[in-house]
Scaffold this motif. Structure first.
Motif, PDB file in Angstrom:
ATOM      1  N   LYS A 135       0.833  -1.202   0.000  1.00  9.99           N
ATOM      2  CA  LYS A 135       0.000   0.000   0.000  1.00  9.99           C
ATOM      3  C   LYS A 135       0.866   1.249   0.000  1.00  9.99           C
ATOM      4  CE  LYS A 135      -3.997  -2.168   2.174  1.00  9.99           C
ATOM      5  NZ  LYS A 135      -4.821  -2.324   3.401  1.00  9.99           N
ATOM      6  N   ARG A 136       2.000   1.181   0.666  1.00  5.50           N
ATOM      7  CA  ARG A 136       2.976   2.277   0.592  1.00  5.50           C
ATOM      8  C   ARG A 136       3.359   2.530  -0.859  1.00  5.50           C
ATOM      9  NH1 ARG A 136       8.211   1.348   4.379  1.00  5.50           N
ATOM     10  NH2 ARG A 136       7.609   2.414   6.294  1.00  5.50           N
ATOM     11  N   GLY A 137       3.719   1.443  -1.556  1.00  9.14           N
ATOM     12  CA  GLY A 137       4.196   1.565  -2.927  1.00  9.14           C
ATOM     13  C   GLY A 137       3.157   2.089  -3.889  1.00  9.14           C
ATOM     14  N   LEU A 138       1.871   1.916  -3.550  1.00  2.02           N
ATOM     15  CA  LEU A 138       0.801   2.391  -4.415  1.00  2.02           C
ATOM     16  C   LEU A 138       0.441   3.842  -4.167  1.00  2.02           C
ATOM     17  CD1 LEU A 138      -1.586  -0.720  -4.285  1.00  2.02           C
ATOM     18  CD2 LEU A 138      -0.047  -0.055  -6.135  1.00  2.02           C
ATOM     19  N   MET A 139       1.025   4.436  -3.127  1.00  5.17           N
ATOM     20  CA  MET A 139       0.732   5.834  -2.832  1.00  5.17           C
ATOM     21  C   MET A 139       1.361   6.753  -3.870  1.00  5.17           C
ATOM     22  SD  MET A 139       1.109   6.155   1.322  1.00  5.17           S
ATOM     23  CE  MET A 139       0.031   5.245   2.428  1.00  5.17           C
ATOM     24  N   THR A 140       0.670   7.852  -4.157  1.00 10.10           N
ATOM     25  CA  THR A 140       1.163   8.811  -5.144  1.00 10.10           C
ATOM     26  C   THR A 140       2.427   9.496  -4.668  1.00 10.10           C
ATOM     27  OG1 THR A 140      -1.130   9.209  -5.805  1.00 10.10           O
ATOM     28  CG2 THR A 140       0.516  10.778  -6.579  1.00 10.10           C
ATOM     29  N   SER A 141       2.517   9.752  -3.359  1.00  9.89           N
ATOM     30  CA  SER A 141       3.682  10.452  -2.816  1.00  9.89           C
ATOM     31  C   SER A 141       4.287   9.670  -1.654  1.00  9.89           C
ATOM     32  CB  SER A 141       3.276  11.845  -2.330  1.00  9.89           C
ATOM     33  OG  SER A 141       4.332  12.472  -1.641  1.00  9.89           O
ATOM     34  N   VAL A 142       5.617   9.537  -1.650  1.00 10.99           N
ATOM     35  CA  VAL A 142       6.294   8.830  -0.558  1.00 10.99           C
ATOM     36  C   VAL A 142       6.275   9.650   0.720  1.00 10.99           C
ATOM     37  CG1 VAL A 142       7.797   7.577  -2.134  1.00 10.99           C
ATOM     38  CG2 VAL A 142       8.563   9.759  -1.203  1.00 10.99           C
ATOM     39  N   SER A 143       6.074  10.965   0.590  1.00 15.48           N
ATOM     40  CA  SER A 143       6.107  11.833   1.780  1.00 15.48           C
ATOM     41  C   SER A 143       4.991  11.484   2.759  1.00 15.48           C
ATOM     42  CB  SER A 143       6.009  13.304   1.374  1.00 15.48           C
ATOM     43  OG  SER A 143       4.812  13.548   0.662  1.00 15.48           O
ATOM     44  N   THR A 144       3.868  10.949   2.242  1.00 17.47           N
ATOM     45  CA  THR A 144       2.728  10.622   3.109  1.00 17.47           C
ATOM     46  C   THR A 144       3.104   9.550   4.114  1.00 17.47           C
ATOM     47  OG1 THR A 144       1.198  11.159   1.308  1.00 17.47           O
ATOM     48  CG2 THR A 144       0.324   9.880   3.150  1.00 17.47           C
ATOM     49  N   TRP A 145       3.621   8.399   3.630  1.00 13.17           N
ATOM     50  CA  TRP A 145       3.949   7.325   4.570  1.00 13.17           C
ATOM     51  C   TRP A 145       5.204   7.645   5.368  1.00 13.17           C
ATOM     52  CZ3 TRP A 145       8.624   4.927   4.045  1.00 13.17           C
ATOM     53  CH2 TRP A 145       9.205   4.835   2.780  1.00 13.17           C
ATOM     54  N   ARG A 146       6.107   8.430   4.804  1.00 16.30           N
ATOM     55  CA  ARG A 146       7.308   8.789   5.558  1.00 16.30           C
ATOM     56  C   ARG A 146       6.969   9.691   6.744  1.00 16.30           C
ATOM     57  NH1 ARG A 146      11.655   9.529   0.559  1.00 16.30           N
ATOM     58  NH2 ARG A 146      12.432   7.369   0.632  1.00 16.30           N
ATOM     59  N   LEU A 147       6.003  10.571   6.567  1.00 14.82           N
ATOM     60  CA  LEU A 147       5.579  11.426   7.678  1.00 14.82           C
ATOM     61  C   LEU A 147       4.930  10.581   8.774  1.00 14.82           C
ATOM     62  CD1 LEU A 147       5.155  14.187   8.953  1.00 14.82           C
ATOM     63  CD2 LEU A 147       3.069  14.438   7.583  1.00 14.82           C
ATOM     64  N   LYS A 148       4.077   9.646   8.372  1.00 12.76           N
ATOM     65  CA  LYS A 148       3.444   8.757   9.356  1.00 12.76           C
ATOM     66  C   LYS A 148       4.485   7.900  10.071  1.00 12.76           C
ATOM     67  CE  LYS A 148      -0.318   6.558   8.349  1.00 12.76           C
ATOM     68  NZ  LYS A 148      -1.282   5.677   7.641  1.00 12.76           N
ATOM     69  N   ARG A 149       5.511   7.477   9.315  1.00 12.40           N
ATOM     70  CA  ARG A 149       6.562   6.669   9.939  1.00 12.40           C
ATOM     71  C   ARG A 149       7.339   7.484  10.958  1.00 12.40           C
ATOM     72  NH1 ARG A 149      11.298   3.938   6.373  1.00 12.40           N
ATOM     73  NH2 ARG A 149      11.822   6.140   6.089  1.00 12.40           N
ATOM     74  N   SER A 150       7.640   8.740  10.642  1.00 14.42           N
ATOM     75  CA  SER A 150       8.387   9.587  11.568  1.00 14.42           C
ATOM     76  C   SER A 150       7.610   9.828  12.855  1.00 14.42           C
ATOM     77  CB  SER A 150       8.743  10.920  10.909  1.00 14.42           C
ATOM     78  OG  SER A 150       7.574  11.690  10.662  1.00 14.42           O
ATOM     79  N   LEU A 151       6.269   9.840  12.742  1.00 16.79           N
ATOM     80  CA  LEU A 151       5.421  10.032  13.919  1.00 16.79           C
ATOM     81  C   LEU A 151       5.064   8.703  14.593  1.00 16.79           C
ATOM     82  CD1 LEU A 151       2.977  12.742  12.483  1.00 16.79           C
ATOM     83  CD2 LEU A 151       4.872  13.103  14.081  1.00 16.79           C
ATOM     84  N   ASN A 152       5.412   7.584  13.916  1.00 21.71           N
ATOM     85  CA  ASN A 152       5.142   6.244  14.443  1.00 21.71           C
ATOM     86  C   ASN A 152       3.663   6.067  14.795  1.00 21.71           C
ATOM     87  OD1 ASN A 152       5.875   3.614  15.190  1.00 21.71           O
ATOM     88  ND2 ASN A 152       6.112   4.199  17.336  1.00 21.71           N
ATOM     89  N   ILE A 153       2.796   6.333  13.805  1.00 19.94           N
ATOM     90  CA  ILE A 153       1.354   6.238  14.045  1.00 19.94           C
ATOM     91  C   ILE A 153       0.708   5.358  12.972  1.00 19.94           C
ATOM     92  CG2 ILE A 153       1.202   8.491  15.155  1.00 19.94           C
ATOM     93  CD1 ILE A 153       0.058   9.587  12.549  1.00 19.94           C
ATOM     94  N   GLY A 154      -0.512   4.900  13.278  1.00 23.28           N
ATOM     95  CA  GLY A 154      -1.341   4.196  12.314  1.00 23.28           C
ATOM     96  C   GLY A 154      -0.683   2.973  11.711  1.00 23.28           C
ATOM     97  N   SER A 155      -0.815   2.849  10.401  1.00 22.91           N
ATOM     98  CA  SER A 155      -0.293   1.684   9.688  1.00 22.91           C
ATOM     99  C   SER A 155       1.227   1.587   9.792  1.00 22.91           C
ATOM    100  CB  SER A 155      -0.705   1.742   8.215  1.00 22.91           C
ATOM    101  OG  SER A 155      -0.210   2.917   7.590  1.00 22.91           O
ATOM    102  N   GLU A 156       1.908   2.730   9.913  1.00 26.68           N
ATOM    103  CA  GLU A 156       3.366   2.709  10.018  1.00 26.68           C
ATOM    104  C   GLU A 156       3.827   2.108  11.346  1.00 26.68           C
ATOM    105  OE1 GLU A 156       5.787   3.402   7.778  1.00 26.68           O
ATOM    106  OE2 GLU A 156       4.114   3.452   6.368  1.00 26.68           O
ATOM    107  N   ARG A 157       3.058   2.343  12.357  1.00 26.74           N
ATOM    108  CA  ARG A 157       3.392   1.734  13.646  1.00 26.74           C
ATOM    109  C   ARG A 157       3.187   0.218  13.579  1.00 26.74           C
ATOM    110  NH1 ARG A 157       1.117   3.648  19.591  1.00 26.74           N
ATOM    111  NH2 ARG A 157       2.260   2.119  20.819  1.00 26.74           N
ATOM    112  N   ARG A 158       2.082  -0.203  12.940  1.00 24.16           N
ATOM    113  CA  ARG A 158       1.821  -1.643  12.792  1.00 24.16           C
ATOM    114  C   ARG A 158       2.883  -2.294  11.915  1.00 24.16           C
ATOM    115  NH1 ARG A 158      -3.159   0.167  11.209  1.00 24.16           N
ATOM    116  NH2 ARG A 158      -3.052  -1.032   9.255  1.00 24.16           N
ATOM    117  N   LEU A 159       3.316  -1.578  10.867  1.00 25.18           N
ATOM    118  CA  LEU A 159       4.349  -2.119   9.993  1.00 25.18           C
ATOM    119  C   LEU A 159       5.644  -2.328  10.760  1.00 25.18           C
ATOM    120  CD1 LEU A 159       5.429  -2.911   7.200  1.00 25.18           C
ATOM    121  CD2 LEU A 159       5.929  -0.494   6.799  1.00 25.18           C
TER     122      LEU A 159
END
Length: 500
Positions: free
Chosen positions: A222-246
């Motif tokens: 789902k990360r790879g299907l996103m239009t922009s990498v900045s979206t999941w990278r921001l969530k990863r930096s905040l360690n929230i939602g799907s990025e936390r589960r990942l």
């Protein structure tokens, strides 16, 4: 803090995207969104076709196939992306100009947490080194024999008893889920030499590993299907939602594989018996200079590759449900090869003799390829064989789902499920050009495990069709794109034991 972050992030992203849209819309004039004679769909001057991709991101396979079917050629430009269903173009980007069309960096980045620097997620010299190292490991007949023994054991001791129980009870089961769990047990045994037994035992360490692996792959895709990498990278930096589960899922996957590597390395160093036929044993013995992290990444990439067979088998059984005459032909072939008075399982040599079954599986994969859309990134300006210009940084996708529905390749009956198209006049299976049937990719990146995949699929198909009738109880034709082409909602079936 977690609750506050989960509220701030969507609001900030919505505000940012809204401001960007208003600004870009105010300074751009919309160009006609029509297919021209040159097969180009034009968008806004700056944002190009971003809105078009956003609108169709949830159905990228069908949409791109529809666009290709109405285009004046087999290649269409929707800058900065090109879609093609032309075998000559596929041969060009996958083989002739292989060095100019690489894996997409943004997708590699999305998968990196899980796949690391494994063979499926790298380009250039890293890929060449791993390919050279992995190729010999797929060649020995001992590997085929090892896989056959593993598959047959899992079928006889786990899959068949479970299906027989479902037959006796009359309950409906999700065949897709069963096939995925069976395939995971097999690939873990083949790659790591361990048996998570997640098909029958839905508790314990094996089940925990299976669920973590599925969640990690799903979120990464789902990360790879996103239009922009900045979206999941921001969530990863905040360690929230799907990025936390990942993060948690990847940690579980790495822990399980690392423990397997450490145990096998310890056995090697202490002179213990680790002479198994699995890939882990082979790699640990092949080069003592390989780091545990490197071996881990390679093995996880192999585990991911094992997800293609249950996808192919799910669609195979779904196709058979609408074609009982083909089921009859397969069962007739099984009877002619197998001695009904001999309960011995189908051997490797017997599986190789099953031309019609091989054709039926291939025909199913033609219509529903496990990996239907493959992207490549252009490294330098180029011109495709059909005259389509490609700019540096553009992506070229080849759509094998669309190719299966092209009369120019497969004839007027291309939409039909017809295994006979794969057989010669003597009933012997005939290979198709890999660039017309790129289900196992083509060129230097062609799948090393093609023969092993067919072996596993034929073993499952023979064991099920010899013993059971499979009745689909709900019509399912919609698919969802995850790691592979999965059937949305699973495949609910009723199993009936055959009386031979």
């Amino acid at each position: 803090m977690e609750y506050l972050s989960s509220l701030i992030l969507p609001s900030a992203l919505f505000l940012l995207s809204s401001l960007c849209f208003i600004l870009l819309f105010s300074i751009n004039r919309r160009l006609p969104n029509t297919t021209t004679a040159a097969t180009v769909i034009r968008g806004y001057r700056i944002i190009r076709n971003l809105l078009l991709f956003l609108k169709n991101s949830h159905r990228i396979i069908e949409w791109s196939a529809e666009v290709l079917s109405t285009a004046s050629s087999s290649t269409i430009t929707i800058a900065p992306i090109i879609f093609t269903s032309d075998p000559k173009v596929i041969e060009y980007i996958a083989k002739t100009r292989f060095d100019n069309y690489a894996r997409v960096e943004e997708i590699n980045a999305a998968l990196e947490d899980l796949l690391g620097s494994g063979i499926a997620n790298v380009n250039g010299e890293q890929w060449k080194l791993q390919r050279k190292m992995a190729s010999p490991e797929f060649s020995p007949n001992s590997l085929r024999s090892f896989l056959h023994d593993v598959v047959q054991y899992r079928i006889d001791e786990r899959l068949v008893p479970l299906l027989r129980d479902a037959s006796n009870s009359g309950r409906v089961v999700d065949l897709q889920d069963l096939l995925e769990r069976h395939a995971f047990d097999v690939i873990c045994n083949l790659v790591l030499g361990v048996q998570p037994d997640c098909l029958c035992n839905k508790r314990g360490e094996g089940e925990r590993f299976y669920k973590a692996f599925r969640e990690a792959t799903d979120i990464s895709i789902k990360r790879g299907l996103m239009t922009s990498v900045s979206t999941w990278r921001l969530k990863r930096s905040l360690n929230i939602g799907s990025e936390r589960r990942l993060k948690e899922s990847v940690a579980t996957v790495h822990e399980f594989v690392n423990n397997s590597v450490k145990l096998r390395t310890l056995q090697r160093n202490t002179g213990g018996d680790d002479s198994g036929g699995d890939f882990l044993s082979r790699f640990v013995h092949s080069d003592e200079s390989l780091s545990d992290e490197f071996i881990r990444d390679v093995l996880i990439n192999f585990l991911v590759a094992g997800d293609t067979t249950p996808s192919a088998l799910t669609w195979f059984f779904w196709n058979l449900s609408a074609n009982p005459d083909i089921v009859t032909k397969i069962q007739k072939e099984l009877k002619s090869i197998q001695n009904l008075h001999n309960p011995e399982a189908f051997t490797l040599s017997k599986l190789r003799e099953m031309n019609y079954l091989h054709a039926a599986i291939s025909e199913s994969m033609r219509l529903y390829p496990p990996i239907p859309l493959v992207p490549k990134k252009c490294l330098e300006d180029d011109v495709l064989p059909d005259g389509t210009p490609v700019q540096k940084g553009w992506m070229v996708f080849y759509n094998s789902y669309a190719m299966a529905r092209k009369e120019a390749i497969w004839g007027e009956d291309c939409f039909e499920f017809r295994p006979e198209r794969w057989l010669d006049d003597e009933g012997v299976f005939k290979q198709r050009n890999a660039f017309e049937f790129p289900v196992f990719h083509a060129g230097p990146r062609a799948c090393l495990g093609k023969e092993l995949a067919y072996l596993q699929m034929k073993a499952v198909a023979t064991s099920v069709l010899e013993r059971f009738d499979v009745e689909v109880v709900e019509e399912r034709a919609e698919f969802e794109l995850g790691l592979t082409l999965r059937m949305r909602g699973g495949l609910p079936v009723r199993i009936k034991e055959r009386r031979v």
